[in-house]
Write an enzyme that holds these catalytic residues in place. Structure first.
Site, PDB file in Angstrom:
ATOM      1  N   THR A  85      -8.912   2.559   6.414  1.00  0.00           N
ATOM      2  CA  THR A  85      -8.289   1.331   6.907  1.00  0.00           C
ATOM      3  C   THR A  85      -6.834   1.551   7.299  1.00  0.00           C
ATOM      4  O   THR A  85      -6.099   0.583   7.498  1.00  0.00           O
ATOM      5  CB  THR A  85      -8.370   0.229   5.831  1.00  0.00           C
ATOM      6  OG1 THR A  85      -7.862   0.730   4.588  1.00  0.00           O
ATOM      7  CG2 THR A  85      -9.799  -0.234   5.629  1.00  0.00           C
TER       8      THR A  85
ATOM      9  N   SER B  91      -6.658   2.470  13.206  1.00  0.00           N
ATOM     10  CA  SER B  91      -5.884   2.214  14.416  1.00  0.00           C
ATOM     11  C   SER B  91      -6.306   3.130  15.558  1.00  0.00           C
ATOM     12  O   SER B  91      -6.127   2.787  16.735  1.00  0.00           O
ATOM     13  CB  SER B  91      -4.392   2.397  14.131  1.00  0.00           C
ATOM     14  OG  SER B  91      -3.948   1.521  13.129  1.00  0.00           O
TER      15      SER B  91
ATOM     16  N   ASP C 157       0.817  -1.207   0.000  1.00  0.00           N
ATOM     17  CA  ASP C 157       0.000   0.000   0.000  1.00  0.00           C
ATOM     18  C   ASP C 157       0.855   1.263   0.000  1.00  0.00           C
ATOM     19  O   ASP C 157       0.484   2.272  -0.603  1.00  0.00           O
ATOM     20  CB  ASP C 157      -0.920   0.000   1.222  1.00  0.00           C
ATOM     21  CG  ASP C 157      -2.006  -1.069   1.131  1.00  0.00           C
ATOM     22  OD1 ASP C 157      -2.079  -1.739   0.093  1.00  0.00           O
ATOM     23  OD2 ASP C 157      -2.765  -1.223   2.104  1.00  0.00           O
TER      24      ASP C 157
ATOM     25  N   ARG D  70       2.796   6.267  -2.538  1.00  0.00           N
ATOM     26  CA  ARG D  70       3.922   7.045  -3.070  1.00  0.00           C
ATOM     27  C   ARG D  70       3.696   7.363  -4.541  1.00  0.00           C
ATOM     28  O   ARG D  70       3.999   8.466  -5.002  1.00  0.00           O
ATOM     29  CB  ARG D  70       5.221   6.265  -2.878  1.00  0.00           C
ATOM     30  CG  ARG D  70       6.476   7.034  -3.283  1.00  0.00           C
ATOM     31  CD  ARG D  70       7.687   6.470  -2.565  1.00  0.00           C
ATOM     32  NE  ARG D  70       7.776   5.036  -2.716  1.00  0.00           N
ATOM     33  CZ  ARG D  70       8.365   4.421  -3.740  1.00  0.00           C
ATOM     34  NH1 ARG D  70       8.899   5.138  -4.717  1.00  0.00           N
ATOM     35  NH2 ARG D  70       8.432   3.113  -3.799  1.00  0.00           N
TER      36      ARG D  70
END
Length: 434
Positions: free
Chosen positions: A304, A309, A136, A141
């Site tokens: 996600t 988190s 990911d 990037r």
């Protein structure tokens, strides 16, 4: 004396010049202008169809850094494209070009590294298709290379990293995956293709594999997918981000215009040991004075990531929305919010802070200068359709279909999410051992 005849070398014949031009890197400024794909709403679902007005020529390939196995895959992949699709030009980032160009028998194209947070010059105007080899982070990037461009080329991602929320294809499928993308929705145009008079003297990676053989006019006619078998596009909405001074002027440290973020914008305390006081405005109205380690504003794609988190919701990438998630708030009543994408969110650094600055990160890139009291971060969901009703914004992600489930083409996200997060997964070892 014989007169000299000056010949014009057509852009799509640059790969077939003299041997002296091989094993070199060239500037992307020399490439033909970008072929812009169009996207058509599929009648049975919310995915889009990819249509090329003419064959893509300039292919940008990005890879996960400092991973020898992926570097070998990059060489294999770029060699396959150059030998099988003679009109294609390979674009690599400066580090990758310097690393592998001597191992290739054809020239590659790259750009000068820009200063600060600026985007590479010419890249948005020259790139037809982006291919990523990695996780990911590699996709983020690649997206950041177009952080100041209103349109992003289609992205074909191969999952070769540790996290796979965004990756779609396995690398072993690269020949079929690229063939489907290259052929997508342009049968009539492809029938008029003119190919170079000779083929490159480069050995095929797999002589017996039909997907390795250079394309000819007969191949194009036989393998064009047609209007009903186009590549599928999941359009991922981005965030439009601006950082402003207390007087309302855009911060000079940022390039002119908004910055686009695929994942998230984070206002955080950085190395400061103190909680930060951040005033939150929704649609221009004051919501609350948040006291926390920071705030996250994420897109559905970024739901996600750090937002998850920090206790935020998981949002399907097709839901146009903004997510506001506090990082370790002092008040337990400050809960994550999901808001419509068209409602702007403003985060203002309050005057009551004990520290003098907070740090701002956009898709993992830290803005060089922190923001002080009175400065604002303004975030809004980008427009993905223009006034003519054409799909123009977002990050067009090429997704794979689900065999036997043509009427359930979004199942790839549901199944992938379950596989990654292990919903209802039993405790203990997979073999049933405690």
């Amino acid at each position: 004396m014989k007169s000299l005849v000056r010949c014009r070398i057509l852009p799509w014949r640059r790969h077939f010049s003299t041997t002296a031009r091989r094993r070199v890197t060239r500037s992307i400024e020399e490439l033909p202008d970008r072929v812009k794909a169009s996207y058509v709403q599929r009648p049975s679902n919310t995915l889009l169809s990819l249509h090329w007005p003419s064959p893509p020529r300039n292919i940008l390939i990005t890879k996960k850094k400092r991973t020898p196995g992926i570097t070998e895959s990059l060489i294999e992949y770029s060699t396959h494209l150059s030998t099988t699709y003679p009109s294609i030009n390979i674009i690599l980032d400066p580090d990758s070009a310097a690393e592998i160009h001597e191992q290739l028998s054809f020239p590659v194209y790259t750009w000068q590294k820009p200063s600060g947070n600026a985007s590479p010059q010419y890249l948005p105007d020259k790139t037809d298709l982006v291919c990523t080899l990695g996780g990911d982070g590699t996709i983020l990037r690649a997206s950041s290379l177009f952080a100041h461009s209103a349109t992003v080329p289609p992205v074909l991602s191969f999952a070769m990293g540790t996290i796979g929320f965004l990756g779609e294809w396995k690398f072993k499928e690269y020949k079929r995956a690229f063939r489907e993308v290259y052929m997508s929705g342009a049968a009539d145009t492809y029938a008029k293709l003119e190919f170079p008079d000779h083929q490159p003297s480069i050995p095929l990676t797999s002589p017996d594999d039909p997907l390795d053989k250079p394309l000819s006019y007969a191949d194009i006619r036989g393998k064009a997918m047609g209007s009903n078998r186009t590549a599928r596009i999941l359009l991922r909405n981005r965030l439009k981000v601006g950082v402003f001074s207390p007087t309302g002027q855009r911060i000079d440290a940022l390039p002119a215009g908004d910055t686009y973020a695929l994942n998230e914008v984070i206002v955080h305390r950085g190395s400061s040991p103190h909680l930060k006081i951040i005033d939150v405005f929704i649609g221009g109205r004051f919501l609350t004075e948040g006291v926390a380690d920071g705030m996250i504003i994420s897109s559905p794609t970024g739901s996600t990531a750090y937002s998850l988190s920090s206790g935020g919701s998981i949002v399907h990438p097709l839901v146009p929305s903004l997510l506001l998630t506090p990082i370790c708030p002092r008040s337990l009543s400050f809960r994550p919010l999901v808001l419509p994408a068209e409602i702007p969110i403003t985060l203002r650094f309050g005057d009551k802070n004990r520290g003098h600055e907070v740090e701002v990160s956009i898709d993992g890139k830290r803005i060089s200068d922190g923001i002080g009291p009175g400065m604002e971060v303004r975030v809004l969901g980008e427009d993905v359709k223009n006034e003519a009703g054409e799909w123009c914004g977002g990050v067009p992600s090429i997704v794979r279909g689900v065999d036997g489930l043509e009427d359930r083409e979004d199942d790839h996200w549901v199944g992938g999410l379950n596989a990654l997060l292990k919903f209802n997964y039993p405790f203990g070892d997979q073999d049933g051992n405690p």
